[in-house]
Design a protein around this motif. Structure first.
Motif, PDB file in Angstrom:
ATOM      1  N   PHE A 193      27.494  71.630  21.945  1.00 42.29           N
ATOM      2  CA  PHE A 193      27.010  71.702  23.320  1.00 42.29           C
ATOM      3  C   PHE A 193      27.425  70.434  24.049  1.00 42.29           C
ATOM      4  CE2 PHE A 193      23.808  71.644  26.704  1.00 42.29           C
ATOM      5  CZ  PHE A 193      23.675  72.979  27.037  1.00 42.29           C
ATOM      6  N   VAL A 194      28.012  70.595  25.238  1.00 38.60           N
ATOM      7  CA  VAL A 194      28.523  69.436  25.987  1.00 38.60           C
ATOM      8  C   VAL A 194      27.813  69.344  27.323  1.00 38.60           C
ATOM      9  CG1 VAL A 194      30.553  68.352  26.990  1.00 38.60           C
ATOM     10  CG2 VAL A 194      30.754  69.632  24.850  1.00 38.60           C
ATOM     11  N   PHE A 195      27.306  68.144  27.598  1.00 41.04           N
ATOM     12  CA  PHE A 195      26.554  67.870  28.824  1.00 41.04           C
ATOM     13  C   PHE A 195      27.335  66.839  29.629  1.00 41.04           C
ATOM     14  CE2 PHE A 195      23.371  66.127  31.534  1.00 41.04           C
ATOM     15  CZ  PHE A 195      22.404  67.105  31.692  1.00 41.04           C
ATOM     16  N   ALA A 196      27.681  67.157  30.888  1.00 42.23           N
ATOM     17  CA  ALA A 196      28.506  66.272  31.712  1.00 42.23           C
ATOM     18  C   ALA A 196      27.786  65.923  33.007  1.00 42.23           C
ATOM     19  CB  ALA A 196      29.840  66.945  32.022  1.00 42.23           C
ATOM     20  N   GLY A 197      28.167  64.769  33.583  1.00 43.86           N
ATOM     21  CA  GLY A 197      27.622  64.387  34.884  1.00 43.86           C
ATOM     22  C   GLY A 197      26.787  63.132  34.802  1.00 43.86           C
ATOM     23  N   MET A 198      25.692  63.089  35.589  1.00 46.76           N
ATOM     24  CA  MET A 198      24.796  61.944  35.596  1.00 46.76           C
ATOM     25  C   MET A 198      23.960  61.947  34.317  1.00 46.76           C
ATOM     26  SD  MET A 198      21.621  60.499  36.112  1.00 46.76           S
ATOM     27  CE  MET A 198      20.608  61.862  36.667  1.00 46.76           C
ATOM     28  N   VAL A 199      24.020  60.834  33.579  1.00 47.59           N
ATOM     29  CA  VAL A 199      23.300  60.734  32.310  1.00 47.59           C
ATOM     30  C   VAL A 199      22.304  59.583  32.408  1.00 47.59           C
ATOM     31  CG1 VAL A 199      23.474  60.390  29.823  1.00 47.59           C
ATOM     32  CG2 VAL A 199      25.284  61.620  31.038  1.00 47.59           C
ATOM     33  N   CYS A 200      21.011  59.915  32.439  1.00 52.98           N
ATOM     34  CA  CYS A 200      19.957  58.910  32.477  1.00 52.98           C
ATOM     35  C   CYS A 200      19.134  59.008  31.196  1.00 52.98           C
ATOM     36  CB  CYS A 200      19.074  59.107  33.703  1.00 52.98           C
ATOM     37  SG  CYS A 200      18.267  60.720  33.762  1.00 52.98           S
ATOM     38  N   ASP A 201      18.153  58.122  31.037  1.00 54.15           N
ATOM     39  CA  ASP A 201      17.341  58.123  29.817  1.00 54.15           C
ATOM     40  C   ASP A 201      16.626  59.453  29.624  1.00 54.15           C
ATOM     41  OD1 ASP A 201      18.115  55.558  29.284  1.00 54.15           O
ATOM     42  OD2 ASP A 201      16.305  54.624  30.104  1.00 54.15           O
ATOM     43  N   GLU A 202      16.142  60.031  30.737  1.00 59.48           N
ATOM     44  CA  GLU A 202      15.427  61.303  30.625  1.00 59.48           C
ATOM     45  C   GLU A 202      16.357  62.425  30.141  1.00 59.48           C
ATOM     46  OE1 GLU A 202      15.316  59.218  33.033  1.00 59.48           O
ATOM     47  OE2 GLU A 202      13.248  58.810  33.623  1.00 59.48           O
ATOM     48  N   VAL A 203      17.583  62.428  30.651  1.00 59.43           N
ATOM     49  CA  VAL A 203      18.551  63.442  30.219  1.00 59.43           C
ATOM     50  C   VAL A 203      18.894  63.259  28.744  1.00 59.43           C
ATOM     51  CG1 VAL A 203      20.938  64.200  30.464  1.00 59.43           C
ATOM     52  CG2 VAL A 203      19.516  63.878  32.499  1.00 59.43           C
ATOM     53  N   ILE A 204      19.070  62.007  28.329  1.00 65.36           N
ATOM     54  CA  ILE A 204      19.382  61.746  26.921  1.00 65.36           C
ATOM     55  C   ILE A 204      18.240  62.213  26.034  1.00 65.36           C
ATOM     56  CG2 ILE A 204      19.742  59.913  25.227  1.00 65.36           C
ATOM     57  CD1 ILE A 204      21.279  58.380  27.385  1.00 65.36           C
ATOM     58  N   SER A 205      16.991  61.944  26.449  1.00 61.32           N
ATOM     59  CA  SER A 205      15.840  62.404  25.673  1.00 61.32           C
ATOM     60  C   SER A 205      15.833  63.924  25.570  1.00 61.32           C
ATOM     61  CB  SER A 205      14.542  61.914  26.320  1.00 61.32           C
ATOM     62  OG  SER A 205      14.483  60.513  26.311  1.00 61.32           O
ATOM     63  N   LEU A 206      16.184  64.583  26.673  1.00 64.86           N
ATOM     64  CA  LEU A 206      16.225  66.049  26.672  1.00 64.86           C
ATOM     65  C   LEU A 206      17.280  66.568  25.700  1.00 64.86           C
ATOM     66  CD1 LEU A 206      15.594  68.872  27.756  1.00 64.86           C
ATOM     67  CD2 LEU A 206      17.092  68.373  29.705  1.00 64.86           C
ATOM     68  N   THR A 207      18.466  65.985  25.737  1.00 62.27           N
ATOM     69  CA  THR A 207      19.536  66.461  24.858  1.00 62.27           C
ATOM     70  C   THR A 207      19.200  66.250  23.379  1.00 62.27           C
ATOM     71  OG1 THR A 207      20.735  64.357  25.032  1.00 62.27           O
ATOM     72  CG2 THR A 207      21.307  66.090  26.604  1.00 62.27           C
ATOM     73  N   LYS A 208      18.429  65.206  23.077  1.00 57.23           N
ATOM     74  CA  LYS A 208      18.033  64.963  21.684  1.00 57.23           C
ATOM     75  C   LYS A 208      17.067  66.022  21.166  1.00 57.23           C
ATOM     76  CE  LYS A 208      18.778  59.963  21.580  1.00 57.23           C
ATOM     77  NZ  LYS A 208      18.154  58.627  21.453  1.00 57.23           N
ATOM     78  N   MET A 209      16.408  66.736  22.078  1.00 57.43           N
ATOM     79  CA  MET A 209      15.468  67.783  21.678  1.00 57.43           C
ATOM     80  C   MET A 209      16.177  69.100  21.363  1.00 57.43           C
ATOM     81  SD  MET A 209      12.638  66.977  24.630  1.00 57.43           S
ATOM     82  CE  MET A 209      11.574  68.368  24.212  1.00 57.43           C
ATOM     83  N   LEU A 210      17.446  69.195  21.734  1.00 58.53           N
ATOM     84  CA  LEU A 210      18.168  70.458  21.529  1.00 58.53           C
ATOM     85  C   LEU A 210      18.522  70.634  20.056  1.00 58.53           C
ATOM     86  CD1 LEU A 210      20.547  70.322  24.625  1.00 58.53           C
ATOM     87  CD2 LEU A 210      18.445  71.651  24.381  1.00 58.53           C
ATOM     88  N   PRO A 211      18.452  71.854  19.549  1.00 53.31           N
ATOM     89  CA  PRO A 211      18.671  72.106  18.113  1.00 53.31           C
ATOM     90  C   PRO A 211      20.133  72.255  17.728  1.00 53.31           C
ATOM     91  CG  PRO A 211      18.038  74.144  19.168  1.00 53.31           C
ATOM     92  CD  PRO A 211      18.014  73.092  20.252  1.00 53.31           C
ATOM     93  N   PHE A 212      21.032  71.554  18.431  1.00 53.53           N
ATOM     94  CA  PHE A 212      22.441  71.580  18.067  1.00 53.53           C
ATOM     95  C   PHE A 212      23.064  70.238  18.393  1.00 53.53           C
ATOM     96  CE2 PHE A 212      22.083  73.040  22.364  1.00 53.53           C
ATOM     97  CZ  PHE A 212      21.444  74.278  22.353  1.00 53.53           C
ATOM     98  N   ARG A 213      24.291  70.054  17.944  1.00 48.18           N
ATOM     99  CA  ARG A 213      24.989  68.782  18.156  1.00 48.18           C
ATOM    100  C   ARG A 213      25.455  68.699  19.605  1.00 48.18           C
ATOM    101  NH1 ARG A 213      29.069  69.774  13.331  1.00 48.18           N
ATOM    102  NH2 ARG A 213      28.904  71.792  14.386  1.00 48.18           N
TER     103      ARG A 213
END
Length: 505
Positions: free
Chosen positions: A408-428
């Motif tokens: 899964f690839v996430f692009a754009g503005m990356v803040c601490d909240e977004v990083i925390s959200l991506t860490k909750m996802l059940p995939f790499r």
């Protein structure tokens, strides 16, 4: 002590730097046990001191016989032989087999005296103490003769051979437990009053030593052996002592920091005093401050900024190390297409890039930014005559070691909240910081799954904002392709983001 400013010598071209490095970096040799010799290069020819096999041995389970005793054997008219011995692998028979006799034998066992063939067990039938042979065999059938694989005195492996699993098997077969191989020991010295060990508390004005660890890993990646000499303050006497020690113990010395033309950069002064400076200043970005010298052994001063040091190492030094040690001549690379427009400064440049699904996105951060190391998978080379590169152009990415694949690839503005959200996802998950326009392109071309961009009045028709959130004074939205909203990964992303604090109810 304030040292006199040392200006750069004339900037030398890349090809000249490569020629110098090739002429001064040399490997040495060491003796290692063969279980540690995988992917090493033989320094000497290997000559067999024994025959392989050392004896005539059975290639099949069956019966060792005199071939002449079986010449009349047929399935309908078998020949009966008396079983006088049983010989498993590793055993040696004390009997000599006479005409009319046979010995039961296992695969790999030594043939007993008097026999010259093996009848496969499939063509026999045991009857108590005798065996019926239903098929004739000729002399030496199903037998490997002594020395037919490797003859005593034969060169089985030549100097310069890369040792893989098969070659190590050959060494074991001829009874060789240790071999002399090429080796290259690389000393790593970090210089600078601003550096602190990673296990100590930072003082005002200090940063942790990053280069020692990235260079150590990169040296390992090339098949060489790193030796870390720690942090040396900007004290000429201490640096000179560290150089003396490392030169006595290593084949190549890498320093980082203190190579620029500033008055506080003292490595060039010390190298000129103690040896010969072969080049100071390479016509490449990053890497202009690089210095190449020789004090009995080659000493290479790399830039202090982590991304600059690592890029310069992989581009100029790693190929020579790999060549000497028998690895691939160049670092791993991969073809990709450029993900965004690039305007170069008209100078030879190594530009860090993030590589996602075959698309290379420039990492636009200062070479002093530590996060540039984590964001970049490698770099692309931009020649000085190229000023503009357009999105979609084919490029060659030189990789910083092995890459991880992402679901899964996430692009754009990356803040601490977004990083925390991506860490909750059940995939790499891979996050790539980029502008809104580039993030929209990444989602549209399938490189990214979700873009985080400022909410705008109109999006392309194929995109949709699926959630909104506030960051600072700006409202942002998560953008996806309309036809992917119902995909399993996007549904999972939306479910988890709904339960997080980042998005509005």
């Amino acid at each position: 002590m304030m040292m006199k400013r040392k200006e750069f010598h004339e900037l030398i071209p890349i090809k000249r730097a490569e020629q110098i490095l090739k002429s001064i970096i040399r490997s040495s040799t060491e003796v290692v046990p063969i279980d540690l010799a995988y992917h090493r290069i033989l320094a000497d020819d290997v000559v067999a001191a024994i025959d392989v096999p050392r004896f005539d041995r059975a290639d099949m389970d069956g019966y060792a016989v005199r071939a002449a005793d079986t010449y009349t054997a047929r399935e309908e008219d078998p020949v009966s032989l008396e079983i006088v011995d049983r010989i498993p692998a590793g055993a040696v028979s004390s009997l000599t087999i006479s005409s009319g006799e046979a010995a039961e034998i296992g695969t790999g066992a030594m043939l007993p005296p008097g026999t010259d063939a093996v009848v496969m067990v499939e063509y026999t039938e045991q009857n108590g103490s005798s065996v019926s042979v239903q098929r004739a065999v000729h002399s030496w059938e199903n037998v490997m003769r002594a020395g037919t694989d490797i003859r005593h005195g034969t060169k089985v492996l030549l100097r310069g051979t890369l040792l893989g699993s098969r070659e190590i098997g050959v060494l074991a077969a001829v009874g060789i437990s240790h071999v002399r191989v090429r080796s290259l020991t690389v000393g790593i010295i970090s210089t600078g009053n601003e550096l602190a060990p990673i296990n100590e508390k930072l003082q005002p004005g200090q940063v942790y030593d990053v280069n020692a660890y990235t260079l150590c890993a990169a040296v390992h990646d090339c098949g060489a052996t790193p030796v870390m000499y720690g942090i040396i303050s900007d004290d000429p006497e201490k640096i000179a002592k560290a150089l003396e020690k490392s030169i006595s113990e290593c084949d190549l010395i890498l320093t980082s920091g203190s190579t620029s033309a500033g008055s506080g950069d003292i490595i060039p002064h010390i190298l000129e005093e103690q040896g010969e400076v072969l080049a100071h200043g390479i016509n490449i970005k990053p890497g202009k401050p690089m210095i190449i010298a020789k004090i009995g052994k080659p000493v290479i001063g790399l830039p202090g900024f982590p991304t600059s040091a690592l890029s310069t190492f992989y581009y100029l030094i790693a190929p020579r190390i790999r060549d000497l040690l028998g690895c691939e001549t160049t670092a791993d690379s991969q073809r990709a297409v450029l993900g965004s427009h690039i305007q170069s400064a008209g100078r030879h440049q190594l530009l860090p890039v993030a590589l996602v699904r075959g698309v290379a996105y420039p990492v636009y951060k200062s070479s002093g930014a530590i996060t540039a190391l984590a964001s970049a998978d490698g770099f692309i080379e931009i020649l000085p005559e190229i000023e503009i590169m357009e999105a979609g152009e084919s490029v060659e990415v030189t990789l910083f070691g092995e890459r991880t694949t992402y679901d899964f690839v996430f692009a754009g503005m990356v803040c601490d909240e977004v990083i925390s959200l991506t860490k909750m996802l059940p995939f790499r998950v891979r996050t790539i910081a980029m502008g809104a326009a580039a993030a929209i392109d990444a989602v549209q071309n399938g490189t990214a799954d979700v873009a985080s961009i400022p909410c705008m009045s109109k999006l392309p028709d194929d995109l949709s904002i699926v959630q909104r959130f506030q960051y600072g004074d700006t409202e942002y939205g998560f953008v996806v392709l309309r036809d992917r909203i119902d995909s399993e990964m996007i549904r999972t992303f939306l479910s988890i983001s709904n339960s997080s604090r980042i998005c509005e109810p």
